[in-house]
Design an enzyme around this catalytic site. Sequence first.
Site, PDB file in Angstrom:
ATOM      1  N   ARG A 105       0.873  -1.181   0.000  1.00  0.00           N
ATOM      2  CA  ARG A 105       0.000   0.000   0.000  1.00  0.00           C
ATOM      3  C   ARG A 105       0.905   1.224   0.000  1.00  0.00           C
ATOM      4  O   ARG A 105       1.717   1.403   0.907  1.00  0.00           O
ATOM      5  CB  ARG A 105      -0.920  -0.085   1.221  1.00  0.00           C
ATOM      6  CG  ARG A 105      -1.060   1.149   2.053  1.00  0.00           C
ATOM      7  CD  ARG A 105      -2.167   1.036   3.054  1.00  0.00           C
ATOM      8  NE  ARG A 105      -1.813   0.407   4.329  1.00  0.00           N
ATOM      9  CZ  ARG A 105      -1.078   0.978   5.264  1.00  0.00           C
ATOM     10  NH1 ARG A 105      -0.568   2.166   5.075  1.00  0.00           N
ATOM     11  NH2 ARG A 105      -0.835   0.354   6.401  1.00  0.00           N
ATOM     12  N   HIS A 157      -2.784   3.945   5.787  1.00  0.00           N
ATOM     13  CA  HIS A 157      -3.828   2.933   5.992  1.00  0.00           C
ATOM     14  C   HIS A 157      -5.194   3.558   5.711  1.00  0.00           C
ATOM     15  O   HIS A 157      -5.990   3.027   4.940  1.00  0.00           O
ATOM     16  CB  HIS A 157      -3.753   2.405   7.428  1.00  0.00           C
ATOM     17  CG  HIS A 157      -4.949   1.617   7.827  1.00  0.00           C
ATOM     18  ND1 HIS A 157      -5.163   0.335   7.365  1.00  0.00           N
ATOM     19  CD2 HIS A 157      -6.015   1.924   8.603  1.00  0.00           C
ATOM     20  CE1 HIS A 157      -6.313  -0.111   7.867  1.00  0.00           C
ATOM     21  NE2 HIS A 157      -6.841   0.837   8.608  1.00  0.00           N
ATOM     22  N   TYR A 199       5.463   4.631  11.100  1.00  0.00           N
ATOM     23  CA  TYR A 199       5.748   3.202  11.207  1.00  0.00           C
ATOM     24  C   TYR A 199       6.429   2.582   9.978  1.00  0.00           C
ATOM     25  O   TYR A 199       6.690   1.388   9.974  1.00  0.00           O
ATOM     26  CB  TYR A 199       4.460   2.417  11.557  1.00  0.00           C
ATOM     27  CG  TYR A 199       3.298   2.621  10.594  1.00  0.00           C
ATOM     28  CD1 TYR A 199       2.290   3.537  10.878  1.00  0.00           C
ATOM     29  CD2 TYR A 199       3.219   1.912   9.411  1.00  0.00           C
ATOM     30  CE1 TYR A 199       1.230   3.730  10.010  1.00  0.00           C
ATOM     31  CE2 TYR A 199       2.154   2.100   8.529  1.00  0.00           C
ATOM     32  CZ  TYR A 199       1.171   3.007   8.844  1.00  0.00           C
ATOM     33  OH  TYR A 199       0.124   3.197   7.971  1.00  0.00           O
TER      34      TYR A 199
END
Length: 360
Positions: A255, A259, A268
């Site tokens: 991705r 998110h 992250y």
Amino acid sequence: MFDQNELQFEMVQLLDENGNGDEQELASFSDEFLVTLYRWMRKARVIDERLLKMQRQGRIGTYAPFSGQEAAQIGSVMALRKDDWIFPSYREIAACLVHGLPLAQIFQYVRGRVIGKRMPDDLNIFPIQIIIGAQTLHATGCAWATKLKGETQVSVCYFGDGATSEGDFHEALNFAAVYRVPVIFFCQNNHYAISVPVHKQTASRTIAQKALAYGMKGVLVDGNDALAVYKTMKQAVEAARNGEGPMLIEALTYRLGPHTTADDPTKYRNAEEVEQWKRKKDPLHRLRVLLEKRGLWTEAQEEAWVAQVNEEVTAAYEEATANETGSLVDIFDYVYGKPSKLLQEQQQEVARRKQRKEVK
Ligand SMILES: Cc1ncc(C[n+]2csc(CCOP(=O)(O)OP(=O)(O)O)c2C)c(N)n1
């Protein structure tokens, strides 16, 4: 003794990162098919980018972008029959569009309208699932029903790597294999469940290998290679239609964005990792190189197509918002069949605020 290091799951790949592959294999795809596939992928990318911007403008609610995952979603849906069932999660917007969901309805969904979740009767698409992994059970159930009725549709369930940590996933696979129902479990391993990397979700070397324990076939495919995804899915669907039972496909992908619009992926993921996938492995780039080599696509066609899709997006947004009715007060009606006392109190509070014009 079983040694998991002996398990070798080779990754199916037809097209490498530079758009090269086995000539004979690539020659089996018609020009028309390749152009249609690419046009869908480019269209999906434009739509995704517009939706992201619209969220930032406050025109739509929280949004889960899918850029980077176009090959996995579009390559797999293109291998289906129109009447096959798909079970999407919030990230499978591209899959839904290719299977026939109108763009205007996507806008209703991302604007939180109840109608956005009500799939048109002529489409075999289950309502978009937000609960992680729950749709695996629905897909197994639907495939079982199809089998019992003697129908020939296949059910395809989409989910992420994080969903494989849920009990539902394991129950669904177990039952599907025992009853040999026509369902394909299609995992888009995009490496993260929000901020949790895949190696913290599972100690298996691959997700595909989990299939073996349930007694079904598992395949690992390069999820950024639309042709490999298409071919793998075609084989899985044919096998399921022929009564050979379920299959688990792990499409390895990435991705590129957050998110959802509510998180910051720089917290992250390191920038270098993201850059690698953006520069070297973009699924659109890979297919476009092949198209250009065959003389099927030019920069001018790209520009014209992007402009056309942008117009389509604007028109769909206007269509979806032209006659919007309803109020925030209504959402409480759809939580439970019989509302709880707490929900009723909340609804009354919102109604009071509406009267004071604090909410819509
Ligand atoms: C049962 C359940 N638990 C937790 C959540 C909160 N949640 C939303 S998205 C997400 C991560 C899902 O990751 P993955 O399955 O890999 O799918 P992806 O978002 O990467 O497509 C979680 C934990 C949820 N929606 N449902």
